[in-house]
Design an enzyme around this catalytic site. Structure first.
Site, PDB file in Angstrom:
ATOM      1  N   ASP A  39       0.825  -1.211   0.000  1.00  0.00           N
ATOM      2  CA  ASP A  39       0.000   0.000   0.000  1.00  0.00           C
ATOM      3  C   ASP A  39       0.860   1.263   0.000  1.00  0.00           C
ATOM      4  OD1 ASP A  39      -2.010  -1.870   0.175  1.00  0.00           O
ATOM      5  OD2 ASP A  39      -2.426  -1.522   2.283  1.00  0.00           O
ATOM      6  N   HIS A  63      -3.479  -2.126  -4.113  1.00  0.00           N
ATOM      7  CA  HIS A  63      -4.531  -1.105  -4.220  1.00  0.00           C
ATOM      8  C   HIS A  63      -4.034  -0.224  -5.362  1.00  0.00           C
ATOM      9  CE1 HIS A  63      -7.117  -1.847  -0.798  1.00  0.00           C
ATOM     10  NE2 HIS A  63      -6.108  -1.851   0.055  1.00  0.00           N
ATOM     11  N   ARG A  93      -9.931  -4.451  -4.658  1.00  0.00           N
ATOM     12  CA  ARG A  93     -10.772  -3.371  -5.173  1.00  0.00           C
ATOM     13  C   ARG A  93     -12.041  -3.154  -4.362  1.00  0.00           C
ATOM     14  NH1 ARG A  93     -14.024  -0.366  -6.306  1.00  0.00           N
ATOM     15  NH2 ARG A  93     -14.464   0.802  -8.210  1.00  0.00           N
ATOM     16  N   LYS A  94     -12.453  -4.170  -3.615  1.00  0.00           N
ATOM     17  CA  LYS A  94     -13.666  -4.104  -2.785  1.00  0.00           C
ATOM     18  C   LYS A  94     -14.847  -3.503  -3.564  1.00  0.00           C
ATOM     19  CE  LYS A  94     -11.377  -3.870   1.742  1.00  0.00           C
ATOM     20  NZ  LYS A  94      -9.965  -3.591   1.363  1.00  0.00           N
ATOM     21  N   TYR A 222      -4.761  -5.883  14.883  1.00  0.00           N
ATOM     22  CA  TYR A 222      -3.852  -6.940  14.445  1.00  0.00           C
ATOM     23  C   TYR A 222      -3.890  -8.162  15.346  1.00  0.00           C
ATOM     24  CZ  TYR A 222      -1.670  -3.440  11.406  1.00  0.00           C
ATOM     25  OH  TYR A 222      -1.439  -2.488  10.447  1.00  0.00           O
TER      26      TYR A 222
END
Ligand code: S5P
Length: 276
Positions: A39, A63, A93-94, A222
């Site tokens: 990212d 992304h 991409r969601k 996390y």
């Protein structure tokens, strides 16, 4: 037995979707269930990180729309690196729109995601038509779809009957939906008696994985590779900042070290799981 107690190799032999099969084969061959989420916003950093972590991963998660200096060479180099280091590509991409719109977003525009991403993902919120739309593009290309049935962020609305309905949507399109973004295995979730769940094998890809931090200032949470793979039965660990750190101070040697460390943690948790 439940898919998570079988080896990735055994599961690869039985899987009906070509992208899922290739991913499982790659995991077995390279002995890794690590996916690195890259990212970063500069193409130079993006490609440099992928070249360094490539040997340790089964899957690179992108992304693509955050890269400021994007041009077609980014995709060309990404594909070269995927051959050089033997990994698959997952564009995070969601998608979340009606079937007709997502089909256009998947195939067209600047990024033409379907032409290079083996896997992409979608929210279940629009209902089954989102799978119809995406599969009209992806299925002929041998692609696979991941549905988000749970999210890692604090306060996520992806719980209870939403998660169950997402799994049910996937179950009715096992030719194209190959797994979930989730925090645990989804085996049999939401199944009714008439459903035959014995043959289903959904890959569970778990984001929100870190060894040195419990979360960030924007709601990320996390868990360790051991928690997600051994205790929760997930198949692939997705790690971003835990590996590349602060992207404005890229330390390539440390990125390599962290990738090897997460690969080792994820793989030993898997070995312990299948030997139970
Ligand atoms: O529930 C989710 C789903 C996803 S795909 N939670 C997530 O964090 N992700 C993605 O995983 C997120 O968009 C980001 O790209 C990555 C996690 O990055 P990290 O730096 O927190 O490890």
């Amino acid at each position: 037995s439940s898919p998570h107690l079988q080896t990735y190799e055994q599961r690869a032999k039985k899987h009906g979707n070509p992208a899922a099969r290739k991913l499982l084969e790659t995991m077995e061959r390279k002995k890794t269930n690590l996916s690195v989420s890259v990212d970063v916003t500069k193409k130079k950093d993006f490609l440099a990180i992928i070249d360094v972590v490539g040997p340790f991963v089964c899957l690179i998660k992108t992304h693509i729309d955050i890269i400021e200096d994007f041009d077609q060479t980014v995709i060309e180099h990404l594909q070269e690196l995927s051959v050089k280091h033997d990994f698959l590509i997952f564009e995070d991409r969601k998608f979340a729109d009606i079937g007709n719109t997502v089909a256009l977003q998947y195939s067209s525009g600047v990024y033409k995601i379907s032409s290079w991403a083996h896997l992409t993902n979608a929210h279940a919120v629009p209902g089954p038509s989102i799978i119809t739309g995406l599969s009209s593009i992806g299925l002929p290309l041998g692609r696979g779809l991941i549905l988000l049935s749970e999210m890692s962020s604090k306060g996520a609305l992806t719980t209870g009957s939403y998660t169950e309905d997402a799994v049910r949507m996937a179950r009715s399109r096992r030719d194209f939906v190959v797994g979930f973004i989730a925090q645990k295995r989804m085996d049999g979730i939401g199944a009714i008696e008439a459903d035959d769940v014995t043959e289903e094998d959904f890959l569970v890809l778990a984001p929100g994985v870190g060894l040195d931090s419990k979360g960030d200032a924007m709601g990320q949470q996390y868990r360790t590779p051991r928690e997600v793979v051994l205790e929760s039965g997930c198949d692939v660990i997705i790690v971003g900042r835990g590996i590349y750190g602060k992207s404005d101070q890229l330390d390539v040697e440390n990125v390599r070290k962290q990738a090897e460390r997460y690969r080792q943690e994820g793989w030993s948790a898997y070995l312990e799981r299948v030997s139970l």
